[in-house]
Motif scaffolding. Structure first.
Motif, PDB file in Angstrom:
ATOM      1  N   ASP A   1      -4.390  -3.078  -3.980  1.00 33.91           N
ATOM      2  CA  ASP A   1      -3.302  -3.847  -3.812  1.00 33.91           C
ATOM      3  C   ASP A   1      -3.519  -5.109  -4.639  1.00 33.91           C
ATOM      4  OD1 ASP A   1      -2.184  -2.290  -1.940  1.00 33.91           O
ATOM      5  OD2 ASP A   1      -3.139  -3.311   0.018  1.00 33.91           O
ATOM      6  N   ILE A   2      -4.288  -5.230  -5.313  1.00 35.05           N
ATOM      7  CA  ILE A   2      -4.383  -6.382  -6.478  1.00 35.05           C
ATOM      8  C   ILE A   2      -3.558  -5.922  -7.656  1.00 35.05           C
ATOM      9  CG2 ILE A   2      -5.765  -7.486  -8.188  1.00 35.05           C
ATOM     10  CD1 ILE A   2      -8.264  -6.969  -6.118  1.00 35.05           C
ATOM     11  N   PRO A   3      -2.456  -6.912  -8.144  1.00 39.36           N
ATOM     12  CA  PRO A   3      -1.610  -6.678  -9.046  1.00 39.36           C
ATOM     13  C   PRO A   3      -2.348  -6.485 -10.385  1.00 39.36           C
ATOM     14  CG  PRO A   3      -1.442  -8.745  -8.010  1.00 39.36           C
ATOM     15  CD  PRO A   3      -2.152  -8.084  -7.134  1.00 39.36           C
ATOM     16  N   ASP A   4      -1.672  -5.890 -11.151  1.00 35.96           N
ATOM     17  CA  ASP A   4      -2.145  -5.980 -12.718  1.00 35.96           C
ATOM     18  C   ASP A   4      -1.880  -7.048 -13.044  1.00 35.96           C
ATOM     19  OD1 ASP A   4      -2.994  -3.086 -12.588  1.00 35.96           O
ATOM     20  OD2 ASP A   4      -0.995  -2.431 -13.123  1.00 35.96           O
TER      21      ASP A   4
ATOM     22  N   MET B   1      -1.266 -16.297 -11.663  1.00 38.08           N
ATOM     23  CA  MET B   1      -1.182 -17.024 -10.357  1.00 38.08           C
ATOM     24  C   MET B   1      -0.706 -18.227 -10.235  1.00 38.08           C
ATOM     25  SD  MET B   1      -5.293 -15.747  -9.339  1.00 38.08           S
ATOM     26  CE  MET B   1      -5.448 -16.924  -7.825  1.00 38.08           C
ATOM     27  N   ILE B   2      -1.072 -18.998 -11.213  1.00 37.14           N
ATOM     28  CA  ILE B   2      -0.249 -20.302 -11.343  1.00 37.14           C
ATOM     29  C   ILE B   2       1.322 -19.976 -11.410  1.00 37.14           C
ATOM     30  CG2 ILE B   2       0.307 -22.422 -12.688  1.00 37.14           C
ATOM     31  CD1 ILE B   2      -2.839 -22.349 -13.680  1.00 37.14           C
TER      32      ILE B   2
ATOM     33  N   MET C   1       0.959  -1.059  -0.042  1.00 36.90           N
ATOM     34  CA  MET C   1       0.035  -0.098   0.056  1.00 36.90           C
ATOM     35  C   MET C   1       0.921   1.375  -0.046  1.00 36.90           C
ATOM     36  SD  MET C   1      -2.894   1.308   2.719  1.00 36.90           S
ATOM     37  CE  MET C   1      -2.991  -0.380   3.583  1.00 36.90           C
ATOM     38  N   SER C   2       0.573   2.188  -0.949  1.00 35.88           N
ATOM     39  CA  SER C   2       1.224   3.552  -0.992  1.00 35.88           C
ATOM     40  C   SER C   2       1.121   4.425   0.297  1.00 35.88           C
ATOM     41  CB  SER C   2       0.983   4.247  -2.177  1.00 35.88           C
ATOM     42  OG  SER C   2      -0.306   4.687  -1.748  1.00 35.88           O
ATOM     43  N   ASP C   3       2.029   5.114   0.526  1.00 40.52           N
ATOM     44  CA  ASP C   3       1.878   5.920   1.811  1.00 40.52           C
ATOM     45  C   ASP C   3       0.958   6.900   1.877  1.00 40.52           C
ATOM     46  OD1 ASP C   3       4.449   5.088   2.848  1.00 40.52           O
ATOM     47  OD2 ASP C   3       5.534   6.562   1.841  1.00 40.52           O
ATOM     48  N   ASP C   4       0.364   7.489   0.491  1.00 41.64           N
ATOM     49  CA  ASP C   4      -0.690   8.124   0.417  1.00 41.64           C
ATOM     50  C   ASP C   4      -1.773   7.402   0.759  1.00 41.64           C
ATOM     51  OD1 ASP C   4       0.515  10.378  -0.808  1.00 41.64           O
ATOM     52  OD2 ASP C   4       0.045  10.108  -2.562  1.00 41.64           O
ATOM     53  N   LEU C   5      -2.327   6.076   0.475  1.00 39.25           N
ATOM     54  CA  LEU C   5      -3.254   5.329   0.869  1.00 39.25           C
ATOM     55  C   LEU C   5      -3.332   5.102   2.459  1.00 39.25           C
ATOM     56  CD1 LEU C   5      -3.599   2.802  -2.131  1.00 39.25           C
ATOM     57  CD2 LEU C   5      -5.222   4.842  -1.354  1.00 39.25           C
ATOM     58  N   LYS C   6      -2.241   4.729   2.783  1.00 45.17           N
ATOM     59  CA  LYS C   6      -1.989   4.448   4.291  1.00 45.17           C
ATOM     60  C   LYS C   6      -2.465   5.861   5.034  1.00 45.17           C
ATOM     61  CE  LYS C   6       1.819   1.510   4.221  1.00 45.17           C
ATOM     62  NZ  LYS C   6       3.510   1.163   4.520  1.00 45.17           N
TER      63      LYS C   6
END
Length: 105
Positions: free
Chosen positions: A37-40, A94-95, A1-6
């Motif tokens: 937080d879900i990766p691209d 994911m695999i 999580m980015s500092d801004d989101l925190k």
């Protein structure tokens, strides 16, 4: 999580504690932070898909069943004749990262 989101989340929790932010709003902030937080989805070439399948010792049939696609589709991806859609590519990502065991119950 980015500092801004925190910082935004910490502020929302403080305001919630003091009754300024409603429960629903805090839940919305939490959900959006989790989504961030879900990766691209990582694009993959046919060769990369084949490498993932072979690294985890999967047949084309097993990869097809895992992705809900046909063996013919897997074969076409690996030959570069077509590309998997984003949902299927996420499964292959994911695999690649965690192994096929993540789909076992």
């Amino acid at each position: 999580m980015s500092d801004d989101l925190k910082n935004i989340y910490a502020m929302a929790k403080r305001y919630h504690k003091h009754g300024v932010v409603k429960d629903e709003t805090l839940k919305t902030v939490e959900a959006r932070i989790k989504a961030a937080d879900i990766p691209d989805v990582r694009p993959m070439t046919g060769e990369e898909i084949k490498e993932v399948r072979q690294r985890w010792n999967l047949s084309q049939s097993v990869l097809a069943r895992t992705t809900g696609m046909s063996v013919e589709s897997v074969s076409k991806w690996e030959r570069g004749e077509s590309k998997p859609n984003q949902a299927v590519l996420r499964i292959i990502n994911m695999i690649s990262d965690k192994g096929p065991e993540i789909f076992l119950s």
